[in-house]
Design an enzyme around this catalytic site. Structure first.
Site, PDB file in Angstrom:
ATOM      1  N   CYS A  64     -11.508 -10.220  79.512  1.00  0.00           N
ATOM      2  CA  CYS A  64     -11.263  -8.777  79.636  1.00  0.00           C
ATOM      3  C   CYS A  64     -11.011  -8.181  78.246  1.00  0.00           C
ATOM      4  CB  CYS A  64     -10.061  -8.506  80.530  1.00  0.00           C
ATOM      5  SG  CYS A  64     -10.394  -8.588  82.302  1.00  0.00           S
ATOM      6  N   ASP A 106     -21.091 -18.119  72.718  1.00  0.00           N
ATOM      7  CA  ASP A 106     -20.011 -19.044  73.052  1.00  0.00           C
ATOM      8  C   ASP A 106     -19.415 -19.605  71.757  1.00  0.00           C
ATOM      9  OD1 ASP A 106     -19.290 -20.858  75.845  1.00  0.00           O
ATOM     10  OD2 ASP A 106     -18.646 -21.640  73.903  1.00  0.00           O
ATOM     11  N   HIS A 151     -18.234 -15.634  84.467  1.00  0.00           N
ATOM     12  CA  HIS A 151     -19.189 -15.646  83.357  1.00  0.00           C
ATOM     13  C   HIS A 151     -20.271 -16.643  83.667  1.00  0.00           C
ATOM     14  CE1 HIS A 151     -16.096 -18.688  82.561  1.00  0.00           C
ATOM     15  NE2 HIS A 151     -17.061 -19.403  81.983  1.00  0.00           N
TER      16      HIS A 151
HETATM   17  P1  AMP Z   1     -16.083 -22.405  81.498  1.00  0.00           P
HETATM   18  O1  AMP Z   1     -15.679 -23.828  81.262  1.00  0.00           O
HETATM   19  O2  AMP Z   1     -17.313 -22.242  82.327  1.00  0.00           O
HETATM   20  O3  AMP Z   1     -14.922 -21.586  82.028  1.00  0.00           O
HETATM   21  O4  AMP Z   1     -16.495 -21.841  80.082  1.00  0.00           O
HETATM   22  C1  AMP Z   1     -15.644 -21.178  79.223  1.00  0.00           C
HETATM   23  C2  AMP Z   1     -16.412 -21.029  77.943  1.00  0.00           C
HETATM   24  O5  AMP Z   1     -15.823 -20.008  77.201  1.00  0.00           O
HETATM   25  C3  AMP Z   1     -16.451 -22.282  77.067  1.00  0.00           C
HETATM   26  O6  AMP Z   1     -17.803 -22.657  76.821  1.00  0.00           O
HETATM   27  C4  AMP Z   1     -15.749 -21.821  75.781  1.00  0.00           C
HETATM   28  O7  AMP Z   1     -16.325 -22.396  74.628  1.00  0.00           O
HETATM   29  C5  AMP Z   1     -15.938 -20.337  75.831  1.00  0.00           C
HETATM   30  N1  AMP Z   1     -14.938 -19.536  75.154  1.00  0.00           N
HETATM   31  C6  AMP Z   1     -13.588 -19.609  75.302  1.00  0.00           C
HETATM   32  N2  AMP Z   1     -12.999 -18.668  74.546  1.00  0.00           N
HETATM   33  C7  AMP Z   1     -13.988 -17.992  73.925  1.00  0.00           C
HETATM   34  C8  AMP Z   1     -14.019 -16.894  73.007  1.00  0.00           C
HETATM   35  N3  AMP Z   1     -12.889 -16.312  72.572  1.00  0.00           N
HETATM   36  N4  AMP Z   1     -15.225 -16.454  72.567  1.00  0.00           N
HETATM   37  C9  AMP Z   1     -16.362 -17.048  72.988  1.00  0.00           C
HETATM   38  N5  AMP Z   1     -16.397 -18.066  73.854  1.00  0.00           N
HETATM   39  C10 AMP Z   1     -15.224 -18.542  74.312  1.00  0.00           C
HETATM   40 ZN    ZN Z   2     -10.888 -10.761  82.929  1.00  0.00          ZN
END
Ligand code: AMP
Ligand code: ZN
Length: 113
Positions: free
Chosen positions: A7, A30, A98
């Protein structure tokens, strides 16, 4: 959601590298890429996951954003993978819906590769 990192990213309160956005969805690089192209596409409003009351026009905006990411990253011809981790068994770590858009290399035949 006050303490949701995605968010805050969608609101521009936390920096990210934006690949594409429309009125209801945003696509960012990512932080920990698993492929040459690894983009996260998410609705701008908070939904914990794909089961959490996503509106039809939000889904349409999400799908449109996936297509624009594919175009911007040159993935249309060779293809790409879209993954939406949902809940604990899938290893979802950020509870804001996402989808991962992965591509730019041979991803293998298995869904988990
Ligand atoms: P999931 O395991 O499907 O919930 O994926 C979460 C993803 O968010 C992971 O691939 C992380 O590398 C990515 N992630 C977490 N924080 C950030 C951020 N601040 N900016 C970009 N990607 C992020
Ligand atoms: Zn959110």
């Amino acid at each position: 959601m006050d303490d949701c990192i995605f968010c805050k990213i969608a609101a521009g309160e936390i920096p990210s590298t934006v690949v594409y956005e429309n009125d209801r969805a945003i696509a960012i690089e990512d932080l920990n890429p698993q492929a040459p192209v690894h983009v996260l596409v998410m609705p701008k409003t908070h939904h914990a996951n794909i089961l959490d009351g996503v509106e039809a026009d939000e889904l349409a905006a999400l799908v449109e954003a996936i297509g624009e990411v594919a175009k911007a990253k040159g993935l249309e011809e060779r293809g790409f993978r879209v993954i939406a981790n949902t809940g604990a068994d899938a290893g979802q770590t950020v509870d804001h819906l996402h989808v991962h858009v992965l591509g730019g290399r041979e991803l293998g035949e298995g869904l988990l590769a």
